[in-house]
Design an enzyme around this catalytic site. Structure first.
Site, short mmCIF file in Angstrom:
data_model
loop_
_atom_site.label_atom_id
_atom_site.label_comp_id
_atom_site.label_asym_id
_atom_site.label_seq_id
_atom_site.Cartn_x
_atom_site.Cartn_y
_atom_site.Cartn_z
N GLU A 2 0.84 -1.20 0.00
CA GLU A 2 0.00 0.00 0.00
C GLU A 2 0.88 1.26 0.00
O GLU A 2 0.60 2.23 -0.71
CB GLU A 2 -0.91 -0.02 1.23
CG GLU A 2 -1.78 1.21 1.38
CD GLU A 2 -2.39 1.28 2.77
OE1 GLU A 2 -3.44 1.43 3.07
OE2 GLU A 2 -1.84 1.21 3.61
N ASP A 31 -9.17 -11.11 7.47
CA ASP A 31 -9.31 -12.49 7.96
C ASP A 31 -10.29 -12.48 9.12
O ASP A 31 -10.73 -11.42 9.56
CB ASP A 31 -7.94 -13.04 8.42
CG ASP A 31 -7.32 -12.16 9.51
OD1 ASP A 31 -6.52 -11.27 9.16
OD2 ASP A 31 -7.65 -12.34 10.69
N1 SAH Z 1 1.78 -9.26 6.14
C1 SAH Z 1 2.74 -9.87 7.03
C2 SAH Z 1 2.20 -10.08 8.41
C3 SAH Z 1 1.92 -8.77 9.00
S1 SAH Z 1 1.65 -8.75 10.70
C4 SAH Z 1 3.24 -11.13 6.44
O1 SAH Z 1 3.03 -11.31 5.28
O2 SAH Z 1 3.85 -11.91 7.13
C5 SAH Z 1 -0.02 -8.57 10.70
C6 SAH Z 1 -0.58 -7.25 10.25
O3 SAH Z 1 -1.96 -7.45 9.99
C7 SAH Z 1 -0.53 -6.18 11.31
O4 SAH Z 1 -0.50 -4.92 10.69
C8 SAH Z 1 -1.87 -6.37 12.06
O5 SAH Z 1 -2.32 -5.14 12.56
C9 SAH Z 1 -2.80 -6.89 10.98
N2 SAH Z 1 -3.73 -7.99 11.29
C10 SAH Z 1 -4.53 -8.57 10.34
N3 SAH Z 1 -5.22 -9.59 10.84
C11 SAH Z 1 -4.86 -9.70 12.14
C12 SAH Z 1 -5.22 -10.64 13.19
N4 SAH Z 1 -6.03 -11.65 12.95
N5 SAH Z 1 -4.66 -10.47 14.41
C13 SAH Z 1 -3.80 -9.44 14.62
N6 SAH Z 1 -3.41 -8.56 13.67
C14 SAH Z 1 -3.93 -8.68 12.44
#
Ligand code: SAH
Length: 250
Positions: free
Chosen positions: A13, A219
């Site tokens: 983004e 999710d």
């Molecule tokens: N995109 C990364 C992971 C990011 S960490 C990867 O590919 O590994 C997770 C990010 O998504 C954070 O910005 C958090 O705020 C958000 N997020 C989305 N779903 C979440 C969930 N189920 N629990 C906690 N954070 C979540």
């Protein structure tokens, strides 16, 4: 003078927003790249928040102190807690709570030390601007039209909605039915969960900077959370984020 900070939790983004910048310059500091420029003639500073409360609080502090932003828009993804939310829906925080902050018995559960508050609420004026702007995008079906028919089917996206309410943040990725259930019992008003919003809100509150936290549901914060998360973020949520930010900067 107006200078808007744009903090994003998705690198894809950030790249999209940076491509909108005119007169772009870059400053690298503390493992973060700050992009300065203008969007629709408004001065902005764009940066990837990094993930978690410490990282995002540090990044927003830097935006305020070093770059003198006068307001902040945060965009990212979140896991749904409230069962009425579907993947692709947009949540705007009207209040934020740190679900992992617990200094009992010396303070109430969730109370932020020295602020005496358990939750923070963005100022009404900037919140109303964001609600109006995103409502327009959702009603005009602008977001869904950014996607191909195939993408809409892959991620089962049809009737996207915008919801305003409580967001919980903490240093935990929710990916189990049991943890999700515990969170909704502990904080029944919570719509969705993520890892940065309430920390960013605390810094903005302390420095008196108006802010809004906007999240696309990626999710369901349950056993299926990891399925398609990365694809959804790169193909869908990051594009929604760019469109949302572009419309907010006027
Ligand atoms: N995109 C990364 C992971 C990011 S960490 C990867 O590919 O590994 C997770 C990010 O998504 C954070 O910005 C958090 O705020 C958000 N997020 C989305 N779903 C979440 C969930 N189920 N629990 C906690 N954070 C979540």
């Amino acid at each position: 003078m107006k200078r808007i900070g744009i903090l994003g939790a998705m690198p894809e983004e950030i790249n999209g927003i940076v491509s909108l910048l005119k007169d772009k310059t870059e400053v690298i500091k503390g493992m973060r790249t700050y992009y300065l420029g203008t969007i629709n003639e408004v001065e902005v500073v764009v940066v990837f928040s990094r993930w978690g409360k410490v990282a995002s609080a540090t990044t927003v502090t830097h935006l305020i102190v070093e770059f003198g932003i006068t307001q902040l828009f945060f965009s990212g993804v979140a896991g749904a807690i409230n069962p009425t939310l579907n993947i692709g829906d947009i949540v705007i925080a009207s209040s934020l709570v740190q679900h992992d902050l617990d200094a009992r018995p010396i303070m109430d559960r969730f109370e932020i030390p020295l602020l005496g508050k358990t939750m923070l609420c963005p100022p009404k004026e900037i919140l109303d601007v964001a609600i109006g702007s995103i409502n327009e995008l959702v009603n005009a079906k602008t977001l869904i039209q950014l996607l191909s028919q195939k993408q809409q089917e892959t991620f089962s996206l049809s009737n996207l909605k915008m919801v305003v309410g409580q967001i919980a943040s903490g240093d935990q990725f929710f990916a189990s039915n049991g943890d999700k259930e515990k969170l909704s019992v502990m904080l029944p008003e919570v719509l969705c969960v993520e890892m940065e919003g309430a920390a960013v809100a605390q810094v903005c509150f302390e420095y008196n900077i108006p802010y809004v936290i906007i999240r696309t549901i990626s999710d369901e914060a349950n056993d299926n959370s990891v399925v398609d998360f990365k694809e959804f973020v790169s193909q869908v949520a990051s594009r929604f984020g760019v469109e949302i930010i572009r419309n907010l900067i006027k």
